[in-house]
Design an enzyme around this catalytic site. Structure first.
Site, mmCIF file in Angstrom:
data_model
loop_
_atom_site.group_PDB
_atom_site.id
_atom_site.type_symbol
_atom_site.label_atom_id
_atom_site.label_comp_id
_atom_site.label_asym_id
_atom_site.label_seq_id
_atom_site.Cartn_x
_atom_site.Cartn_y
_atom_site.Cartn_z
ATOM 1 N N ASP A 393 0.850 -1.192 0.000
ATOM 2 C CA ASP A 393 0.000 0.000 0.000
ATOM 3 C C ASP A 393 0.890 1.248 0.000
ATOM 4 O O ASP A 393 2.078 1.164 0.309
ATOM 5 C CB ASP A 393 -0.885 -0.041 1.251
ATOM 6 C CG ASP A 393 -2.134 0.811 1.110
ATOM 7 O OD1 ASP A 393 -2.283 1.493 0.081
ATOM 8 O OD2 ASP A 393 -2.969 0.780 2.033
ATOM 9 N N ASP A 485 -7.644 4.576 -3.711
ATOM 10 C CA ASP A 485 -8.667 4.892 -2.702
ATOM 11 C C ASP A 485 -9.794 5.702 -3.333
ATOM 12 O O ASP A 485 -9.780 6.935 -3.338
ATOM 13 C CB ASP A 485 -8.024 5.648 -1.539
ATOM 14 C CG ASP A 485 -7.071 4.758 -0.759
ATOM 15 O OD1 ASP A 485 -7.071 3.537 -0.988
ATOM 16 O OD2 ASP A 485 -6.328 5.297 0.084
#
Ligand SMILES: *[C@@H]1O[C@H](CO)[C@@H](O)[C@H](O)[C@H]1NC(C)=O
Ligand SMILES: *[C@@H]1O[C@H](CO)[C@@H](O)[C@H](O)[C@H]1NC(C)=O
Ligand SMILES: *[C@@H]1O[C@H](CO)[C@@H](O)[C@H](O)[C@H]1NC(C)=O
Ligand SMILES: *[C@@H]1O[C@H](CO)[C@@H](O)[C@H](O)[C@H]1NC(C)=O
Ligand SMILES: *[C@@H]1O[C@H](CO)[C@@H](O)[C@H](O)[C@H]1NC(C)=O
Ligand SMILES: *[C@@H]1O[C@H](CO)[C@@H](O)[C@H](O)[C@H]1NC(C)=O
Ligand SMILES: *[C@@H]1O[C@H](CO)[C@@H](O)[C@H](O)[C@H]1NC(C)=O
Ligand SMILES: *[C@@H]1O[C@H](CO)[C@@H](O)[C@H](O)[C@H]1NC(C)=O
Ligand SMILES: *[C@@H]1O[C@H](CO)[C@@H](O)[C@H](O)[C@H]1NC(C)=O
Ligand SMILES: *[C@@H]1O[C@H](CO)[C@@H](O)[C@H](O)[C@H]1NC(C)=O
Ligand SMILES: *[C@@H]1O[C@H](CO)[C@@H](O)[C@H](O)[C@H]1NC(C)=O
Length: 717
Positions: A393, A485
């Site tokens: 991430d 996101d």
């Protein structure tokens, strides 16, 4: 004879790709004043150009293409910096390399853009000490050219004509300078530097913020033959390995499963409900400090037993998140600092970002020793205990990858007027090699997998990583890229379709997203709230679409009305009892498609034949509307696609819909093979819009050929 006629505009030299496999020479070096240009035949139908002012490159610069390419003519290819013809640019030289269909015409595809008295098409400038320069290279285009690829943006576009795109990575923006043209060529700007891509009416321009050599490749093909273009491109940038069969099942994730007890109960719930699941994911904040790369023992007392229980209960694998940043309270900080494994900044305090109130530095993915340190830590703390898949991430590089200061934690300062800190890596600065960072980070996990399993890159994968970013050729690793996101609203759902289709055109086949969107949109009262009818409907639509993506994965930060929890639920049974059977039915359908999925991933591995296919790939030459609507980015082409060779998917992107309009393209020479509506078996001829019923449990889906062949994976004969 059809030429890729690529002329170096300001010099008397041209490079062409034409019929025949032999090349007229094996590289042409033109030295002209202070500048040198090296033009080489490269792979089938390709030409590689490198140019530099003053100081010659070493030939060992960072590159994202294979030299020699994976496929290409046996002889006649130049490697490294080799050439057999030198010139000072005072006479015309020609270089040919190609195998293009011979039909008696000659077409200019592109050349250096040099209208009368304009800025030089190769333009260099210096702004300080050192050997690096800035560069702007311009190429001709025409107003009707279509440009596909360029990585992913959030812009609803599959034809990027008219776009200006910064080569700077942010969460949900993964620009990559690779494009395919509808004119029958493809372009790779093989540069690790940040910069810009501009697609104007007459000029395409690529810029580099800091370079020691400019490097690009042009590959030609028959116009409209996108499978060949992708084969050529992937021969240069990399072929994907075959993913493990289990990874093609259902991937369960949320922000976030907080501890061992919760994960084991989750597995028990899947088992007792008899719902298949292939991978269970642990998100961030599961560690004690940023950069420990270990689960916090206070929350995860016995990792090996947890992984074993999950396996016993569900047969699922596990994946855990890691972030690239190291805080100064991490167990690894001093050691990494001492060994020079952390990136710093060229100016300022040296830290690259902050998180939860402390400064952090990203580990230096460009340093092979730092990659090894990361992997050894992950292996000891996760892999050896049974968590063998990794979610990389915040992998964007520079900072933690957000386009604002301090992860938005400051109330008053939300954005700063420069893109990313000018980080300093072993390989160079953020400006000169920043685009390498996510690629090298994916490489760290790949090397770790390969070292541990004793296999080589390209062999079938035993494990996979999930990355928020990537770059040219990222498809060569055992690594998925997801769209970042996203927000939990309809508009964002529809945007992801074009984003995935651009990922495909860039060569990234292993693409996925957060079904349901990642984060609540604070301006939409129901966004992400699992207890509202509005969000449940969005979730159902998004989830059913995810069934027809390369990887089927849910994730997100949910809100709720009726739970006393830090983070709300995101399981197939969390969206109301009336909706559970629908969600579960799509999970079952995904497993029924296993052989189809394996077949299309296998083809992708062998030839680069894309998995998610924008309509222009299959119908651009057989259906003139497809080509025209692609040019204009009409919904029928930005929101529909082929998933493999047989399935046409048209996700519902609006609320309160019971009917959906789908454009069924005219297939190539196979008009006898009609489109069959998946849910009713009603058949339709291609070349028309049809309105079909689309209740909330039915994604608009059509197939070519028999359903039995699809389930059997017999789709490439
Ligand atoms: C060029 O080489 C390829 C691969 O070896 C072969 O399939 C093709 O027939 C050759 N074309 C010509 C014109 O020789
Ligand atoms: C180009 O320059 C070279 C080196 O000065 C010279 O030998 C050659 O004759 C020139 N060719 C032409 C066509 O002027
Ligand atoms: C040759 O190919 C080009 C590009 O595909 C096409 O536009 C042209 O019509 C063809 N010419 C002939 C004579 O077939
Ligand atoms: C684990 O997480 C769950 C869900 O947040 C929480 O209810 C529970 O108290 C936690 N248990 C432990 C042992 O921390
Ligand atoms: C954030 O910092 C606070 C205070 O130092 C600490 O209690 C908390 O655990 C930290 N959270 C994370 C996720 O690191
Ligand atoms: C998992 O199953 C195996 C075989 O049935 C058993 O030996 C083992 O104890 C189980 N492990 C856990 C953690 O449940
Ligand atoms: C993998 O092994 C090679 C050869 O021993 C080593 O150079 C490299 O650092 C290792 N990489 C990782 C990430 O462990
Ligand atoms: C295209 O789709 C978007 C959302 O998916 C929708 O808002 C828009 O109205 C559609 N445009 C047309 C012309 O149908
Ligand atoms: C959907 O329909 C419901 C009930 O008919 C209505 O309350 C709601 O406003 C509609 N939503 C939208 C986005 O049109
Ligand atoms: C459609 O055809 C398939 C076989 O191809 C069959 O399994 C299915 O039940 C049929 N559906 C309907 C609604 O008739
Ligand atoms: C589909 O439905 C829309 C809206 O009701 C209508 O405007 C359109 O003409 C219909 N299209 C076809 C092909 O029936």
């Amino acid at each position: 004879m059809r030429f890729l006629w690529f002329a170096l505009g300001t010099l008397a030299a041209s490079a062409t790709a034409s019929s025949g496999n032999s090349t007229t020479n094996k590289g042409l070096r033109i030295q002209h004043g202070f500048e040198t240009i090296l033009v080489q035949p490269f792979g089938y139908d390709g030409i590689r150009v490198r140019a530099w002012p003053f100081r010659p490159p070493s030939g060992r610069e960072i590159s994202f293409i294979y030299d020699p390419p994976l496929e290409g003519p046996e002889d006649g290819q130049a490697h490294g910096m080799s050439f057999d013809t030198a010139s000072i640019g005072n006479k015309s030289e020609e270089l040919r390399n190609g195998n293009i269909v011979d039909n008696g015409t000659e077409t200019l595809l592109t050349n250096e853009y040099a209208p009368l008295k304009s800025i030089n098409p190769r333009y260099y400038s210096w702004s300080g000490p050192g050997s690096e320069f800035e560069a702007e290279f311009s190429f001709s285009t025409t107003p009707d050219e279509q440009v596909y690829g360029t990585g992913t943006q959030q812009d609803h576009l599959i034809n990027k004509k008219g776009s200006v795109i910064d080569l700077v990575n942010f969460n949900s923006h993964i620009p990559a300078p690779v494009f395919m043209s509808n004119k029958g060529y493809s372009f790779i700007w093989n540069m690790a530097s940040t910069g810009r891509m501009e697609f104007g009416p007459l000029r395409n321009r690529f810029t580099s913020d800091a370079a020691t050599v400019v490097d690009y490749v042009i590959v030609a093909s028959k116009p409209g033959d996108y499978d060949t273009i992708q084969q050529r491109l992937s021969a240069l940038t990399g072929r994907a390995p075959v993913p493990p069969d289990w990874s093609l099942g259902y991937i369960q994730s949320k922000l976030r499963y907080e501890n061992q007890t919760e994960v084991v109960s989750l597995a028990k719930e899947f088992q007792s409900r008899n719902i298949p699941v292939s991978l269970i994911v642990i998100d961030y904040m599961s560690w004690a400090h940023e950069g420990d790369w270990a689960l916090d023992p206070a929350l995860w007392p016995d990792v090996a037993s947890m992984a074993q229980q999950v396996k016993n209960l569900t047969n699922a694998e596990m994946m855990a998140s890691l972030w690239p940043d190291v805080g100064d309270d991490s167990v690894n900080y001093l050691d990494m600092m001492a060994q020079g494994f952390l990136s710093a900044t060229r100016s300022g305090p040296g830290t690259t970002d902050s998180w939860n109130g402390s400064y952090v530095r990203n580990y230096d993915a460009t340093n092979p020793e730092a990659r090894r340190f990361l992997w050894n830590t992950l292996k000891k703390n996760y892999y050896d205990k049974g968590i063998k898949n990794f979610w990389i991430d915040q992998a964007d590089g520079g900072a933690l990858g957000e386009a604002y200061e301090n992860n938005g934690q400051s109330t008053y300062v939300e954005s700063i007027p420069f893109p990313l800190p000018d980080a300093l890596y072993a390989a160079g600065t953020q400006k000169s090699v920043g685009k390498l960072y996510p690629w090298a980070h994916q490489q760290a996990i790949e090397e770790g997998f390969r070292n541990t399993t004793g296999t080589k890159t390209g062999a079938p994968c035993d494990h996979i990583s999930l990355s928020r970013s990537g770059y040219i050729g990222s498809q060569r690793w055992c690594s998925m890229i997801w769209s970042g996101d996203t927000t939990s609203v309809w508009e964002t759902l529809s945007e992801q379709i074009a984003s995935g289709l651009s990922a495909a055109a860039t060569g990234w086949g292993w693409w996925t997203l957060d079904a349901g969107g990642f984060q609540v949109d604070p301006t939409v009262w129901w966004s992400g709230n699992i207890d509202t009818a509005e969000y449940r409907e969005l979730y159902l639509r998004w989830f059913q679409w995810a069934t027809f993506l390369p990887f089927m994965r849910t994730h997100g930060s949910r809100a709720c009305n009726f739970q006393d929890a830090y983070t709300c639920a995101n399981e197939p049974w969390s969206y109301g009892a009336e909706n559970t059977p629908t969600l579960v039915s799509y999970i079952h359908l995904r497993y029924q498609l296993a052989k189809y999925l394996q077949a299309i991933f296998q083809q992708f591995h062998q030839t680069g034949r894309m998995i998610m296919r924008p309509l222009y790939m299959d119908f651009g030459t057989s259906d003139p509307r497809v080509s025209e609507w692609t040019r204009r980015n009409i919904n029928a082409t930005t929101q529909q696609y082929m998933f493999g060779p047989r399935l046409l998917v048209a996700p519902v992107t609006l609320p309160n819909v019971t009917e959906w309009s789908v454009y069924l393209p005219q297939p190539r020479g196979e008009s006898s093979r009609p489109w069959t509506h998946w849910w009713t078996n009603q058949t339709f001829e291609g070349g028309q819009y049809v309105n079909i019923s689309a209740p909330v449990d039915q994604i608009p889906l059509f197939h070519l050929g028999s359903r039995a062949d699809i389930f059997d994976g017999k789709v490439f004969s």
